[in-house]
Design an enzyme around this catalytic site. Structure first.
Site, PDB file in Angstrom:
ATOM      1  CG  HIS A  99      -1.795  -0.896   1.499  1.00 44.05           C
ATOM      2  ND1 HIS A  99      -1.259  -2.124   2.110  1.00 44.05           N
ATOM      3  CD2 HIS A  99      -3.076  -1.023   1.494  1.00 44.05           C
ATOM      4  CE1 HIS A  99      -2.467  -3.081   2.487  1.00 44.05           C
ATOM      5  NE2 HIS A  99      -3.322  -2.298   2.104  1.00 44.05           N
ATOM      6  CG  ASP A 102       2.056  -1.067   3.429  1.00 46.22           C
ATOM      7  OD1 ASP A 102       1.579  -0.518   4.508  1.00 46.22           O
ATOM      8  OD2 ASP A 102       1.580  -1.890   2.453  1.00 46.22           O
ATOM      9  CD  GLU A 230      -7.755  -8.420  -0.085  1.00 44.42           C
ATOM     10  OE1 GLU A 230      -6.890  -8.063  -0.929  1.00 44.42           O
ATOM     11  OE2 GLU A 230      -7.781  -8.700   1.003  1.00 44.42           O
ATOM     12  CD  GLU A 266      -6.842 -11.480   3.449  1.00 41.40           C
ATOM     13  OE1 GLU A 266      -6.567 -10.776   2.769  1.00 41.40           O
ATOM     14  OE2 GLU A 266      -6.895 -11.485   4.742  1.00 41.40           O
ATOM     15  CG  HIS A 269     -10.926 -11.162   3.630  1.00 44.39           C
ATOM     16  ND1 HIS A 269     -10.666 -10.261   2.638  1.00 44.39           N
ATOM     17  CD2 HIS A 269      -9.849 -11.014   4.835  1.00 44.39           C
ATOM     18  CE1 HIS A 269      -9.428  -9.439   3.237  1.00 44.39           C
ATOM     19  NE2 HIS A 269      -9.111  -9.904   4.442  1.00 44.39           N
ATOM     20  CG  ASP A 294      -4.331 -10.777  -0.227  1.00 50.38           C
ATOM     21  OD1 ASP A 294      -3.664 -10.972  -1.389  1.00 50.38           O
ATOM     22  OD2 ASP A 294      -4.732  -9.987   0.298  1.00 50.38           O
ATOM     23  CG  ASP A 305      -8.549 -10.446   8.164  1.00 50.98           C
ATOM     24  OD1 ASP A 305      -8.455 -11.634   7.936  1.00 50.98           O
ATOM     25  OD2 ASP A 305      -8.353  -9.509   7.360  1.00 50.98           O
ATOM     26  CG  ASP A 307      -4.706 -10.986   8.049  1.00 47.95           C
ATOM     27  OD1 ASP A 307      -5.352 -11.543   7.143  1.00 47.95           O
ATOM     28  OD2 ASP A 307      -4.675  -9.771   8.379  1.00 47.95           O
ATOM     29  CG  ASP A 337      -3.023  -9.625   3.315  1.00 46.90           C
ATOM     30  OD1 ASP A 337      -2.554  -9.282   4.516  1.00 46.90           O
ATOM     31  OD2 ASP A 337      -4.090  -9.224   3.034  1.00 46.90           O
TER      32      ASP A 337
HETATM   33  C1  XLS Z   1      -7.279  -6.590   4.886  1.00 44.86           C
HETATM   34  C2  XLS Z   1      -6.990  -6.788   3.565  1.00 44.86           C
HETATM   35  C3  XLS Z   1      -5.842  -5.950   3.011  1.00 44.86           C
HETATM   36  C4  XLS Z   1      -5.777  -5.872   1.685  1.00 44.86           C
HETATM   37  C5  XLS Z   1      -4.967  -4.777   0.946  1.00 44.86           C
HETATM   38  O1  XLS Z   1      -8.060  -7.305   5.538  1.00 44.86           O
HETATM   39  O2  XLS Z   1      -6.581  -8.048   3.448  1.00 44.86           O
HETATM   40  O3  XLS Z   1      -4.590  -6.379   3.711  1.00 44.86           O
HETATM   41  O4  XLS Z   1      -5.192  -7.112   1.070  1.00 44.86           O
HETATM   42  O5  XLS Z   1      -5.791  -3.652   1.374  1.00 44.86           O
HETATM   43 NI    NI Z   2      -5.957  -9.182   1.766  1.00 48.09          NI
HETATM   44 NI    NI Z   3      -7.423  -9.261   5.313  1.00 51.24          NI
END
Ligand code: XLS
Ligand code: NI
Ligand code: NI
Length: 433
Positions: A99, A102, A230, A266, A269, A294, A305, A307, A337
């Protein structure tokens, strides 16, 4: 140069029997699978935000990670990029993702943000060329800064829409300059907390117009990568407009973009939306909008989430099975991700997490490939639908209810139930994973 990863050598493929902690057991980038190298199948990317920008906070506690590059100026941003490329050299993955927020320090406004972005993109571009590392995708962070608290494109204030549009323009420019293979839009706060203050119809229309502007601009500047949305059902907002694959397809259709935009799906998600990862992948593939993934792992009990890095080969195999059935990635890839747990403080943790994740994906992909190659699963599925191959069955779909009813009566149609054979199919999967 930083000395953050000092003492950690580039990770090599050593095969499943190795006892070294930092070695690939399953990921040999040069291994051939159906005429394609493993590296080209998986197209691994590392996420700048989780690995280099995230300080380790949670809702009850702040920063746990101490990184020498944490800081709000350009020198720190460059040190962060140095560390990132040092990690890329250790892991040997082909891509990364970012991003804007980042990679650059936050400026006082749009002009300074853009200057900072331009400067760091030049710096990163040089490092990419030297390292031979590509950009899988870039994106704009339209959710962290307080100006976006009520959304970006869907904000009730048109000036926030404008700021978001300007920011996305600069991020597409940056992605284009770095040769990005895709551009991602995750609608981080495009949703609502309460319908009492929300005009849902208007907000969705703003998002539709915004996305059309993005598509037009990307094409105008000659960006040839894929534009990806996404999906995520909730978090940060109570209800996100990009809920899941099916919802986004309806949205794309409504705004005439189903041929222009694909999806970045993802794992976590999908779980939050009450689906499995493979469901979302299969759905996207069936609609012709499967773009990229992702990769992570969500906790099945928590409602947020998480991750986590993937570590479950049988699950990952089912995901790649859908991807391979759909023909594999073109511009897309496997973006981690995924983030460390906040107690995993050491540089070694960051490397080990990615090594394990990459090995899990490689093992899953290879299992999926063998499942496909063996063909039993596919044959049993085909058999289940074989009746539909008959010309009369196809004709019925062009017919009408009364005609069908007349035939059922005349011929005394009385179908005999047949087994779905689920356990047998599941046993077959277990032969490969
Ligand atoms: C957040 C998202 C984010 C996207 C990119 O939950 O996964 O990381 O992948 O903005
Ligand atoms: Ni993501
Ligand atoms: Ni995410």
């Amino acid at each position: 140069m930083t000395d953050f990863f000092a003492g950690i050598a580039p990770v090599k493929f050593e095969g499943p029997a190795t006892t070294s902690e930092l070695a690939y057991r399953h990921y040999d980038p040069d291994e051939m699978l159906g005429g394609k190298r493993l590296e080209e199948h998986l197209r691994f990317a590392i996420a700048w935000w989780h690995s280099f920008a995230w300080p380790g906070g949670d809702p009850f506690g702040g920063q746990t990670f101490e990184r020498p590059w944490f800081g709000d100026d350009m020198d720190h941003a460059k040190m962060k990029a140095d560390a990132a490329f040092e990690m890329f050299a250790i892991l040997g993955q082909p891509y990364f993702c970012f991003h804007d927020a980042d990679i650059r320090p936050e400026g006082a406004g749009f002009a300074e943000n853009t200057r900072n972005l331009d400067e760091i993109v030049d710096y990163i571009g040089q490092k990419m060329e030297k390292a031979g590392i590509g950009l899988l995708w870039g994106t704009a962070n339209l959710f962290s800064h307080r100006r976006f608290m009520a959304g970006a494109a869907t904000n009730p204030d048109p000036e926030v829409f404008a700021f978001a549009a300007a920011t996305v323009k600069t991020c597409i420019d940056a992605t284009h300059r770095l040769g990005g293979q895709n551009y991602v839009l995750w609608g981080g706060r495009e949703g609502y907390e309460t319908l009492l203050n929300t005009d849902l119809k208007r907000e969705r229309e703003q998002a539709g117009r915004f996305l059309n502007m993005v598509v037009d601009y990307a094409r105008k500047i000659g960006f040839e990568g894929t534009l990806l949305i996404e999906p995520k059902p909730q978090e940060p907002t109570k209800h996100q407009y990009d809920y899941d694959v099916g919802t986004i397809y309806g949205f794309l259709k409504q705004y005439g973009l189903e041929g222009e935009v694909k999806l970045n799906i993802e794992q976590g998600h999908a779980i939050l939306a009450g689906h499995s990862f493979e469901h979302e992948l299969a759905m996207a593939a069936s609609l012709g909008i499967l773009g990229s993934i992702d990769m992570n792992r969500n906790d099945y009990q928590s409602g947020w989430d998480t991750d986590q890095f993937p570590n479950n080969v049988p699950e990952v195999a089912l995901a790649y099975y859908e991807i391979l059935k759909a023909g594999g990635f073109t511009t897309g890839g496997t973006n981690f991700d995924s983030k460390l747990r906040r107690q995993s403080l050491d540089p070694m943790d960051l490397i080990a997490a990615h090594v394990g994740g990459m090995d899990t994906c490689a093992a899953g992909l290879k299992a999926a490939y063998r499942m496909l190659e063996d063909g039993t699963l596919q044959a049993m599925r085909d058999e289940r639908y074989a009746g539909w191959d008959a010309p009369e069955a196809q004709q019925m779909l062009q017919s009408d209810l009364a005609t069908v009813a007349a035939r059922v009566l005349a011929e005394g149609v009385n179908p005999r139930p047949v087994s779905g054979r689920q356990e047998r199919l599941e046993n077959i999967v277990n032969r490969f994973v």
